[in-house]
Design an enzyme around this catalytic site. Structure first.
Site, PDB file in Angstrom:
ATOM      1  N   LYS A 134      -4.754  -8.760  -6.931  1.00 41.93           N
ATOM      2  CA  LYS A 134      -5.999  -9.037  -6.248  1.00 41.93           C
ATOM      3  C   LYS A 134      -7.009  -7.811  -6.540  1.00 41.93           C
ATOM      4  O   LYS A 134      -6.716  -6.711  -6.916  1.00 41.93           O
ATOM      5  CB  LYS A 134      -6.003  -9.104  -4.874  1.00 41.93           C
ATOM      6  N   LYS A 188     -10.606  -2.237  -3.844  1.00 44.94           N
ATOM      7  CA  LYS A 188     -11.096  -1.173  -4.107  1.00 44.94           C
ATOM      8  C   LYS A 188     -10.355   0.084  -4.558  1.00 44.94           C
ATOM      9  O   LYS A 188     -10.857   1.040  -5.239  1.00 44.94           O
ATOM     10  CB  LYS A 188     -11.604  -0.504  -2.691  1.00 44.94           C
ATOM     11  N   LYS A 223       0.939  -1.484  -0.101  1.00 43.23           N
ATOM     12  CA  LYS A 223       0.121  -0.105  -0.121  1.00 43.23           C
ATOM     13  C   LYS A 223       0.716   1.091  -0.025  1.00 43.23           C
ATOM     14  O   LYS A 223       0.402   2.201  -0.438  1.00 43.23           O
ATOM     15  CB  LYS A 223      -0.952   0.039   1.314  1.00 43.23           C
TER      16      LYS A 223
HETATM   17  N1  AQP Z   1      -9.723  -9.647  -4.034  1.00 41.21           N
HETATM   18  C1  AQP Z   1     -10.197 -10.242  -2.957  1.00 41.21           C
HETATM   19  N2  AQP Z   1     -10.382 -11.491  -2.890  1.00 41.21           N
HETATM   20  C2  AQP Z   1     -10.928 -12.291  -1.762  1.00 41.21           C
HETATM   21  N3  AQP Z   1     -11.182 -11.603  -0.553  1.00 41.21           N
HETATM   22  C3  AQP Z   1     -11.144 -10.199  -0.653  1.00 41.21           C
HETATM   23  N4  AQP Z   1     -11.008  -9.167   0.463  1.00 41.21           N
HETATM   24  C4  AQP Z   1     -10.616  -8.147   0.056  1.00 41.21           C
HETATM   25  N5  AQP Z   1     -10.178  -8.067  -1.295  1.00 41.21           N
HETATM   26  C5  AQP Z   1     -10.503  -9.414  -1.600  1.00 41.21           C
HETATM   27  C6  AQP Z   1     -11.263  -9.439   1.550  1.00 41.21           C
HETATM   28  O1  AQP Z   1     -12.425  -8.514   1.964  1.00 41.21           O
HETATM   29  C7  AQP Z   1     -12.680  -8.465   3.416  1.00 41.21           C
HETATM   30  C8  AQP Z   1     -12.558  -6.772   3.630  1.00 41.21           C
HETATM   31  O2  AQP Z   1     -11.484  -6.425   3.079  1.00 41.21           O
HETATM   32  P1  AQP Z   1     -11.386  -4.824   3.427  1.00 41.21           P
HETATM   33  O3  AQP Z   1     -12.223  -3.857   2.785  1.00 41.21           O
HETATM   34  O4  AQP Z   1     -11.242  -4.504   4.768  1.00 41.21           O
HETATM   35  O5  AQP Z   1      -9.847  -4.378   3.230  1.00 41.21           O
HETATM   36  P2  AQP Z   1      -8.932  -4.731   1.913  1.00 41.21           P
HETATM   37  O6  AQP Z   1      -8.825  -6.220   2.165  1.00 41.21           O
HETATM   38  O7  AQP Z   1      -7.756  -3.919   1.735  1.00 41.21           O
HETATM   39  O8  AQP Z   1      -9.920  -4.715   0.493  1.00 41.21           O
HETATM   40  P3  AQP Z   1      -9.667  -3.918  -0.907  1.00 41.21           P
HETATM   41  O9  AQP Z   1     -10.719  -4.157  -1.639  1.00 41.21           O
HETATM   42  O10 AQP Z   1      -8.322  -4.420  -1.259  1.00 41.21           O
HETATM   43  O11 AQP Z   1      -9.283  -2.399  -0.355  1.00 41.21           O
HETATM   44  P4  AQP Z   1      -8.405  -1.450  -0.705  1.00 41.21           P
HETATM   45  O12 AQP Z   1      -8.201  -1.397  -1.869  1.00 41.21           O
HETATM   46  O13 AQP Z   1      -8.861  -0.349  -0.031  1.00 41.21           O
HETATM   47  O14 AQP Z   1      -7.005  -1.988   0.146  1.00 41.21           O
HETATM   48  C9  AQP Z   1     -11.270  -8.909   4.173  1.00 41.21           C
HETATM   49  O15 AQP Z   1     -11.724 -10.226   4.666  1.00 41.21           O
HETATM   50  C10 AQP Z   1     -10.423  -9.104   2.865  1.00 41.21           C
HETATM   51  O16 AQP Z   1      -9.556 -10.243   3.120  1.00 41.21           O
END
Ligand code: AQP
Length: 343
Positions: free
Chosen positions: A205, A208, A121
């Site tokens: 992956k 968001k 990040k």
């Molecule tokens: N691509 C993914 N595949 C499977 N599981 C996923 N999770 C996130 N992306 C994937 C799971 O969703 C839950 C919540 O995630 P979060 O929003 O708290 O944070 P994150 O993992 O940082 O999600 P993002 O979409 O990748 O957000 P950004 O881009 O802001 O970093 C968690 O259980 C995560 O494992």
């Protein structure tokens, strides 16, 4: 660490959370929300909207509360039942922040330096990132352990953070000579959908924060947009193979097959057997139909929940009281164990 999770004598409890940092996508749904629903009939479940985590990067104060309700609506529309599971936002329960501070004094800097999500990040700008982003996994350990949660459903990206949670629990138990005070939680990661990849790059992956909206399917996308994004998803000139060996070196195709399997609650092997030899002109429309069939009802229900923000606020506030009833005594015990005057 030698301690064994099986020696913990407390009740089984599930904890997990999602950040209110933007629209949820298919990865969040398959990796987290869908598992939340399945677990609520098996164990006591605590599902948090982790707004303290969200502010580790800038969040506009004018939209943070609305984004929090948005995640609450996504939980409920996916099938999380507030009469069975506790659904609340993290900042409403003080135990998270308090325990995070105690764990800051247990976790080692070397442990945090190894966290790959911070490196991903922060990229080359780590000096300019907030201290909170660096400390994120310690707060996550506090979230889980404030409830003495034994099971944590998450996507694969959270595996390293959960190992850190176990290390913090074990070190606390050891340092204060309170064996098994904190459980060593079990991550619930396996299964289809544990790692949904970007539609534009099968090696990254679905996220968001990816600048390309075409890289993800948002839970708010309508049928036309879902179909368009799947049509545009990166593939290769080959056909769908008959076995998983044929997916070697084809990450984008493997991802689409995995999404199909997760949405239809079957295996990659079954999808490959059904579509063997077909081109993407057949496979992509079938996947688009399936995604629309599964996601549209969630999108519709989300809109209905979001139309009544007061009701969502009420659900969150009630649940925050219930969450505090569990977490406050646990953090009270931690204060006594540490030896604070007046604890
Ligand atoms: N691509 C993914 N595949 C499977 N599981 C996923 N999770 C996130 N992306 C994937 C799971 O969703 C839950 C919540 O995630 P979060 O929003 O708290 O944070 P994150 O993992 O940082 O999600 P993002 O979409 O990748 O957000 P950004 O881009 O802001 O970093 C968690 O259980 C995560 O494992």
């Amino acid at each position: 660490m030698s301690e064994d999770a099986s020696h913990y004598a407390g009740p089984n409890r599930v904890f997990s959370g999602v950040q209110p940092s933007g629209d949820l996508h298919l990865g969040n749904y398959l990796g987290a929300l869908k598992k939340f629903v399945a677990l609520q009939d098996e164990m006591e479940c605590v599902y948090c909207i982790v707004d303290l985590h969200a502010i580790t990067v800038w969040q506009d104060p004018k939209v943070l509360a609305e984004q929090t309700r948005h995640i609450a609506a996504a939980y409920l529309a996916s099938g999380v039942d507030p009469s069975k599971a506790i659904v609340y936002n993290q900042s409403a329960v003080r135990a998270h922040s308090e325990l995070a501070w105690y764990f800051n004094c247990v976790a080692r800097i070397g442990w945090l330096n190894r966290m790959t999500q911070f490196k991903d990040k922060a990229g080359k700008n780590s000096e300019k990132m907030s201290v909170g982003l660096y400390d994120y996994p310690v707060l996550q350990a506090a979230d889980i352990l404030a409830f003495k949660a034994t099971h944590v459903p998450v996507g694969e990206d959270q595996k390293q953070h959960l190992e850190l949670t176990r290390d913090i629990a074990a070190k606390f138990n050891h340092d204060f000579n309170t064996p098994n005070f904190f459980p060593l939680c079990e991550p619930l990661i396996k299964g289809p959908g544990a790692k949904v990849m970007s539609l534009r790059d099968g090696l990254s992956k679905m996220s968001k924060s990816d600048p390309s909206d075409n890289s993800r399917i948002n839970l708010t996308d309508d049928a036309d947009i879902i179909a368009k994004k799947i049509r545009k998803a990166k593939t290769d000139p080959g056909e769908i193979p008959g076995t998983k060996d044929g997916l070697e070196g084809r990450p984008e195709v493997a991802n689409l097959v995995g999404i199909f399997a997760a949405l239809s609650e079957t295996t990659d092997e079954a999808v490959l057997a059904e579509y063997e030899g077909q081109g993407f002109g057949v496979f992509k429309p079938a996947l688009a139909d399936l995604a629309v069939e599964k996601l549209s009802p969630i999108t519709d229900l989300m809109s209905r929940y979001l139309a009544d923000p007061e009701e969502l606020n009420r659900i969150l506030a009630n649940a925050a009281d219930k969450a505090a009833e569990i977490a406050d005594p646990i953090v009270g015990d931690v204060r006594k164990i540490i030896g604070f005057c007046g604890a």
